[in-house]
Scaffold this motif. Structure first.
Motif, mmCIF file in Angstrom:
data_model
loop_
_atom_site.group_PDB
_atom_site.id
_atom_site.type_symbol
_atom_site.label_atom_id
_atom_site.label_comp_id
_atom_site.label_asym_id
_atom_site.label_seq_id
_atom_site.Cartn_x
_atom_site.Cartn_y
_atom_site.Cartn_z
ATOM 1 N N SER A 95 0.832 -1.204 0.000
ATOM 2 C CA SER A 95 0.000 0.000 0.000
ATOM 3 C C SER A 95 0.863 1.249 0.000
ATOM 4 C CB SER A 95 -0.885 -0.002 1.247
ATOM 5 O OG SER A 95 -0.073 -0.066 2.401
ATOM 6 N N PHE A 125 -0.264 4.683 14.430
ATOM 7 C CA PHE A 125 -0.404 3.652 13.418
ATOM 8 C C PHE A 125 -1.775 3.024 13.385
ATOM 9 C CE2 PHE A 125 4.319 3.351 13.989
ATOM 10 C CZ PHE A 125 4.615 3.885 12.761
ATOM 11 N N PRO A 138 -12.185 -1.170 21.580
ATOM 12 C CA PRO A 138 -12.570 -2.127 20.544
ATOM 13 C C PRO A 138 -11.359 -2.939 20.096
ATOM 14 C CG PRO A 138 -12.616 0.112 19.694
ATOM 15 C CD PRO A 138 -12.455 0.209 21.175
ATOM 16 N N TYR A 141 -10.684 -0.063 15.825
ATOM 17 C CA TYR A 141 -9.699 -1.139 15.843
ATOM 18 C C TYR A 141 -9.492 -1.727 14.455
ATOM 19 C CZ TYR A 141 -7.646 -5.671 16.748
ATOM 20 O OH TYR A 141 -6.843 -6.768 16.727
ATOM 21 N N VAL A 142 -8.242 -1.936 14.134
ATOM 22 C CA VAL A 142 -7.930 -2.698 12.928
ATOM 23 C C VAL A 142 -7.021 -3.824 13.371
ATOM 24 C CG1 VAL A 142 -6.776 -2.658 10.706
ATOM 25 C CG2 VAL A 142 -8.072 -0.672 11.451
ATOM 26 N N PRO A 143 -7.362 -5.047 13.086
ATOM 27 C CA PRO A 143 -6.476 -6.129 13.535
ATOM 28 C C PRO A 143 -5.108 -5.923 12.920
ATOM 29 C CG PRO A 143 -8.256 -6.990 12.179
ATOM 30 C CD PRO A 143 -8.511 -5.550 12.346
ATOM 31 N N LYS A 144 -4.068 -5.971 13.749
ATOM 32 C CA LYS A 144 -2.749 -5.672 13.220
ATOM 33 C C LYS A 144 -2.280 -6.832 12.360
ATOM 34 C CE LYS A 144 -1.068 -2.368 16.546
ATOM 35 N NZ LYS A 144 -0.868 -2.503 17.985
ATOM 36 N N PRO A 145 -2.049 -6.592 11.095
ATOM 37 C CA PRO A 145 -1.602 -7.682 10.235
ATOM 38 C C PRO A 145 -0.141 -7.993 10.516
ATOM 39 C CG PRO A 145 -1.654 -5.656 8.990
ATOM 40 C CD PRO A 145 -2.144 -5.329 10.373
ATOM 41 N N HIS A 146 0.222 -9.207 10.436
ATOM 42 C CA HIS A 146 1.637 -9.527 10.600
ATOM 43 C C HIS A 146 1.954 -10.868 10.001
ATOM 44 C CE1 HIS A 146 0.103 -11.986 13.908
ATOM 45 N NE2 HIS A 146 -0.395 -10.910 14.462
ATOM 46 N N ALA A 155 -9.326 -11.413 14.734
ATOM 47 C CA ALA A 155 -8.300 -12.190 14.032
ATOM 48 C C ALA A 155 -7.327 -11.252 13.337
ATOM 49 C CB ALA A 155 -8.955 -13.117 13.015
ATOM 50 N N ALA A 156 -6.073 -11.628 13.387
ATOM 51 C CA ALA A 156 -5.062 -10.714 12.861
ATOM 52 C C ALA A 156 -4.745 -10.958 11.391
ATOM 53 C CB ALA A 156 -3.790 -10.840 13.693
ATOM 54 N N GLY A 205 2.638 -5.363 11.804
ATOM 55 C CA GLY A 205 2.724 -4.379 10.737
ATOM 56 C C GLY A 205 3.122 -4.991 9.407
ATOM 57 N N ILE A 206 2.964 -4.186 8.366
ATOM 58 C CA ILE A 206 3.290 -4.621 7.009
ATOM 59 C C ILE A 206 4.505 -3.826 6.535
ATOM 60 C CG2 ILE A 206 0.945 -5.294 6.412
ATOM 61 C CD1 ILE A 206 0.508 -2.574 5.215
ATOM 62 N N ASN A 263 -14.809 -6.078 4.958
ATOM 63 C CA ASN A 263 -14.289 -6.905 3.873
ATOM 64 C C ASN A 263 -14.072 -8.330 4.338
ATOM 65 O OD1 ASN A 263 -13.813 -6.150 1.262
ATOM 66 N ND2 ASN A 263 -12.120 -4.817 1.815
ATOM 67 N N PHE A 282 -1.967 3.723 5.562
ATOM 68 C CA PHE A 282 -2.044 4.687 6.661
ATOM 69 C C PHE A 282 -2.679 5.968 6.198
ATOM 70 C CE2 PHE A 282 0.068 2.119 9.556
ATOM 71 C CZ PHE A 282 0.916 1.332 8.808
ATOM 72 N N THR A 317 -5.501 -10.841 7.289
ATOM 73 C CA THR A 317 -6.122 -9.785 6.498
ATOM 74 C C THR A 317 -6.890 -10.385 5.316
ATOM 75 O OG1 THR A 317 -4.041 -9.535 5.303
ATOM 76 C CG2 THR A 317 -4.482 -8.014 7.107
ATOM 77 N N ASN A 361 -1.637 -13.666 9.713
ATOM 78 C CA ASN A 361 -1.226 -14.018 8.359
ATOM 79 C C ASN A 361 -0.166 -15.107 8.352
ATOM 80 O OD1 ASN A 361 -2.981 -12.347 6.982
ATOM 81 N ND2 ASN A 361 -1.564 -10.608 6.971
ATOM 82 N N ASP A 365 -8.257 -4.583 -0.683
ATOM 83 C CA ASP A 365 -7.552 -5.330 0.365
ATOM 84 C C ASP A 365 -6.275 -4.604 0.773
ATOM 85 O OD1 ASP A 365 -8.272 -8.747 -0.754
ATOM 86 O OD2 ASP A 365 -9.441 -7.298 0.407
ATOM 87 N N MET A 366 -5.552 -4.099 -0.214
ATOM 88 C CA MET A 366 -4.289 -3.411 0.082
ATOM 89 C C MET A 366 -4.546 -2.023 0.645
ATOM 90 S SD MET A 366 -1.806 -5.404 -0.460
ATOM 91 C CE MET A 366 -2.820 -6.781 -0.010
ATOM 92 N N ASP A 398 -6.954 -1.009 2.383
ATOM 93 C CA ASP A 398 -7.431 -1.052 3.755
ATOM 94 C C ASP A 398 -6.297 -1.085 4.761
ATOM 95 O OD1 ASP A 398 -10.316 -3.022 2.905
ATOM 96 O OD2 ASP A 398 -10.125 -0.879 3.276
ATOM 97 N N LEU A 399 -5.109 -1.434 4.309
ATOM 98 C CA LEU A 399 -3.978 -1.481 5.221
ATOM 99 C C LEU A 399 -3.153 -0.207 5.167
ATOM 100 C CD1 LEU A 399 -2.802 -5.095 4.345
ATOM 101 C CD2 LEU A 399 -4.338 -4.393 6.165
#
Lengths: 198, 395
Positions: A126, A188, B261, A193-198, B180-181, B337-338, B223, A156, B183, B132, A150-151, A153-154
Motif C-alpha cells: 500500500s 499507526f 474495541p 480497531y484494525v487487527p494488526k496484520p503480521h 483475528a489478525a 505491521g506490514i 471486507n 495509513f 487480512t 497471516n 484489500d491493500m 485497507d492497510l
C-alpha cells in the motif's frame, strides 16, 4: 541508452521496463542525467526501434504493428496528456503532464516525486497510497477491485477518497486531478480497531 | 539515511550471509509479488556509500559496546527472532513447533534446515493463532505441491511436503473473527485454492455489540466478514475451541470487559473440546531477543525508545537517552505491521537521527572521527586471527 529508443506503445510494456528504471533513477537520485530524455522520440532510428521493439515485445508478450509503432513515435511529442498535480506531505505542489494510459505511480517516479512503490504495481503493498483531493475526480475513477481494496485497507491515513497510485490510470476525464501524498501518521492505528496484520 | 545525509556512510550488518531479513526468510514462497521490494533494497546496498557485512553476529562477532565505539550512529533493526509462549502444559512435546521455525524451514533459512517436521505420521495439524503467518503456514501445508514446485520454496521442504500425509489443518483462536489478525487478501487467497475446502461454524461469525462498533469504523473488517460469509464454499476457517493431546485449553467468549474495541480478552467458559492431531504449530506472535548492553523492556518485548531513540531505562526517566543508539522496526514497535508500517517507522527513526545531528545532541560524538567501516574490518580480522590461532592449538 537503449532506453531512450523505446517509445510508449503500451502501458503493460512500459510498466515492465519503465518501472525498474524509473524507480532506480528517480527515487534514489544517484544519477545525474535528467530523466526527461526518456520521452524524446528518436525519429531517425524509427526502423531500428521497431525491430528492437519487436524482439522486446516477443519477450513481454505484447504486440506491436509497424503502423501503430510509427503513430506513437510520431505522436509522442503531441500525444495526449492530462494535467496532474501532486501535493506532497509538506504541502508543496508539483504540476505534471501525464500521458494518457500512464499510472500515477509511474508519473510520480518519472518526475522525481517521492511516492513509494515497493511491490512495483503488483497490488501487494500500500506504499503508493494517494488521496484524491476532489471528490468529483474520485468519482470519475473506476471502482477499485477487491484486490486493490484489500491493500488500501492497510494503508495509513486512509480516507474516503484514497486510492493506490499504481491503479489510477490517466484518462482525459481526469485532467486537472490533484493527488495528495499522505503524511506518515505517528498513530499507526486507524480510528477504531484494525487487527494488526503480521 | 543515505538520502537524508549526503556525507553519511552506512554499513548494514547481518548475522546471516545474505541481507534483507524477513523478505527472504518470512514471506511465503507463493507470494512472490511481496518480494519485489528486494529490487529496491538491492539498489540501496549497491549504493557507493553503503556496504553490507554478512555473517557478523551482534553479541558474538562483535559486542554492542564495540559497535558504538566504531560508529557515530548505531541503529538496531534486528527484529524478533523468538516466540511467545503459550504457557500451558505439554508445550514442549515433540511434534510441536513454532510457526516461525516452520517458516524458516520452508524458506531455506540456515537456522531452519534441521527442523525435520514429521509430516508423514498424521493427517491433521493444528495451528494456534489466526494471523497471516498462521494462514501462510496452513497454505503451504495444504497447497498442491505441483503449485509449490514452481516457487522458490526450499527443496528439502518441497520433498517433505510431497510425502506429507497432512490433509486437515485447523486454525484456532481464542477470540472471534473480528479480532483475528489475518487480512482480507490472505483469506480471499486461501478460499480460492483448488480442492481446498474451508469450514467455519456459523456461530463463530456472530458479532458481539462491541464488535459492531469496530465494524462500522473499519472497511477492512467489513471486507473480512464478507469474505468469510460468501457462499459457494462452505466458507471460513475452523475457529474452534480445542484441546490438544490431552492438555486442556478453555473456550472463549469475547465479552468486552470495558476495554477498547479489539482489545477484548478471551475468557473461559468452562466448556472443553478435544481434537486429535499429530502436529501443532504455534503462531501466536514473535518476540524480540535482548542483547548485552541494550536496555530492554521484557514485558513488552521491545527496546524502550522515544521515536526511535533508545531510552536508558525502560521504566525510569524518559529523558535519559542512550547517545548514538537508535532502534527501528519490530525491535522498536513489536512484531506487527506490514512493509508500509516499517517504512514509516524507518522514516521516524531517521528523522530523530537528523534532528539529533542538527541539535548537536550527537555533536560531541560526531566531532571526533570514528573508525567506522575500517574499524569494523580491523576488528573482524583480529577475530579471525584469534580463531585461527585457537584452531591451531596455540591457545
Amino acid at each position: 541508452m537503449f532506453v531512450s529508443r523505446i517509445s510508449r506503445i503500451g502501458v503493460g510494456m512500459f510498466k515492465q521496463l519503465g518501472r525498474g528504471l524509473c524507480t532506480s533513477l528517480c527515487r534514489t537520485g544517484f544519477l545525474q542525467t535528467p530523466y526527461v530524455q526518456y520521452w524524446q522520440p528518436q525519429f531517425k532510428t524509427q526502423l531500428e526501434s521497431k525491430v528492437f521493439l519487436g524482439t522486446l515485445f516477443q519477450k513481454h508478450h505484447l504486440f506491436s504493428t509497424t503502423a501503430s509503432g510509427s503513430d506513437i513515435v510520431d505522436g509522442s511529442e503531441g500525444k495526449e496528456t492530462i494535467s496532474v498535480t501532486f501535493v506532497d506531505k509538506d504541502g508543496e505542489e508539483k504540476n505534471l503532464n501525464v500521458p494518457i494510459g500512464m499510472s500515477m505511480l509511474e508519473a510520480a517516479h518519472e518526475n522525481d516525486i517521492e511516492l513509494e512503490g515497493a511491490c512495483e504495481a503488483s497490488l501487494a503493498c500500500s506504499t503508493c497510497h494517494v488521496i484524491v483531493m476532489d471528490v468529483e475526480y474520485y468519482n470519475k475513477l473506476e471502482d477499485p477491485t477487491d484486490e486493490e481494496n484489500d491493500m488500501l485497507d492497510l494503508a495509513f491515513g486512509l480516507t474516503q477518497t484514497s486510492r493506490l497510485g499504481c491503479q489510477v490510470i490517466a484518462k482525459p476525464e481526469l485532467d486537472g486531478i490533484r493527488l495528495a501524498i499522505p503524511a506518515a501518521t505517528r498513530n499507526f492505528a486507524v480510528d477504531g480497531y484494525v487487527p494488526k496484520p503480521h | 539515511m543515505l538520502k537524508a545525509h549526503q556525507g553519511a556512510e552506512v554499513d548494514i550488518i547481518d548475522r546471516l550471509l545474505t541481507p534483507f531479513g524477513l523478505v527472504r526468510a518470512g514471506v511465503a514462497p507463493d507470494h512472490p509479488e511481496t518480494k519485489i521490494v528486494i529490487n529496491q533494497f538491492t539498489r540501496v546496498v549497491q549504493h557507493e556509500r553503503c556496504s553490507f557485512f554478512g555473517n557478523v553476529t551482534l553479541g558474538s562477532s562483535i559486542s554492542l559496546a564495540e559497535l558504538r565505539e566504531l560508529y557515530h550512529v548505531v541503529v538496531l533493526a534486528y527484529g524478533a527472532e523468538s516466540d511467545r509462549d503459550l504457557g500451558i502444559p505439554g508445550e514442549d512435546l515433540s511434534g510441536i513447533h513454532s510457526a516461525r521455525e516452520f517458516v524458516w524451514w520452508y524458506n531455506g533459512h540456515p537456522d531452519g534446515k534441521n527442523l525435520n517436521p514429521d509430516l508423514k505420521s498424521t493427517d491433521t495439524a493444528i495451528i494456534l493463532g489466526q494471523g497471516n503467518v498462521a494462514l501462510d503456514v496452513a497454505r503451504i501445508l495444504l497447497r498442491p505441491t505441483t503449485e509449490l514446485a514452481t516457487t522458490d520454496i526450499a527443496s528439502h521442504a518441497l520433498a517433505a511436503l510431497n510425502q506429507s500425509s497432512i490433509r486437515k489443518v485447523y486454525l484456532v483462536g481464542r477470540r472471534g473473527p473480528v479480532q483475528a489478525a489475518c487480512t482480507a487478501k490472505e483469506l480471499r487467497e486461501v478460499l480460492g485454492i483448488k480442492d481446498l475446502y474451508i469450514h467455519i461454524k456459523e456461530v463463530d461469525l456472530l458479532k458481539s455489540s462491541e464488535d459492531e462498533y469496530s465494524q462500522r469504523l473499519s472497511r477492512l473488517i467489513e471486507n473480512l466478514m464478507s469474505v468469510l460469509r460468501r457462499t459457494g464454499h462452505v466458507a471460513g476457517v475452523h475457529f474452534e475451541k480445542t484441546v490438544l493431546k490431552g492438555a486442556f485449553l478453555s473456550m472463549n467468549t469475547s465479552d468486552g470487559l470495558g476495554v477498547g474495541p479489539g482489545k477484548q480478552v478471551a475468557e473461559g467458559t468452562g466448556k472443553f473440546e478435544d481434537l486429535d492431531c499429530g502436529m501443532v504449530l504455534k503462531s501466536i506472535g514473535y518476540k524480540s531477543v535482548p542483547v548485552d548492553g541494550l536496555p530492554f523492556d521484557h514485558q513488552k518485548g521491545v527496546v524502550p525508545n522515544a521515536s526511535g531513540r533508545v531510552l536508558t531505562d525502560a521504566l525510569g526517566d524518559q529523558t535519559l537517552l542512550e547517545k548514538g543508539l537508535y532502534v527501528c522496526g519490530w525491535l522498536k514497535r513489536g512484531p506487527t505491521g506490514i512493509i508500509a508500517t516499517n517504512l514509516y517507522c524507518a522514516e521516524e527513526t531517521v528523522a530523530s537521527i537528523s534532528q539529533d545531528l542538527e541539535q548537536g545532541t550527537l555533536a560531541a560524538v560526531t566531532s571526533l572521527p570514528k573508525p567506522g567501516r575500517e574499524g569494523l574490518l580491523q576488528l573482524l580480522d583480529d577475530e579471525m586471527l584469534e580463531l585461527f590461532h585457537s584452531a591451531d592449538g596455540k591457545r
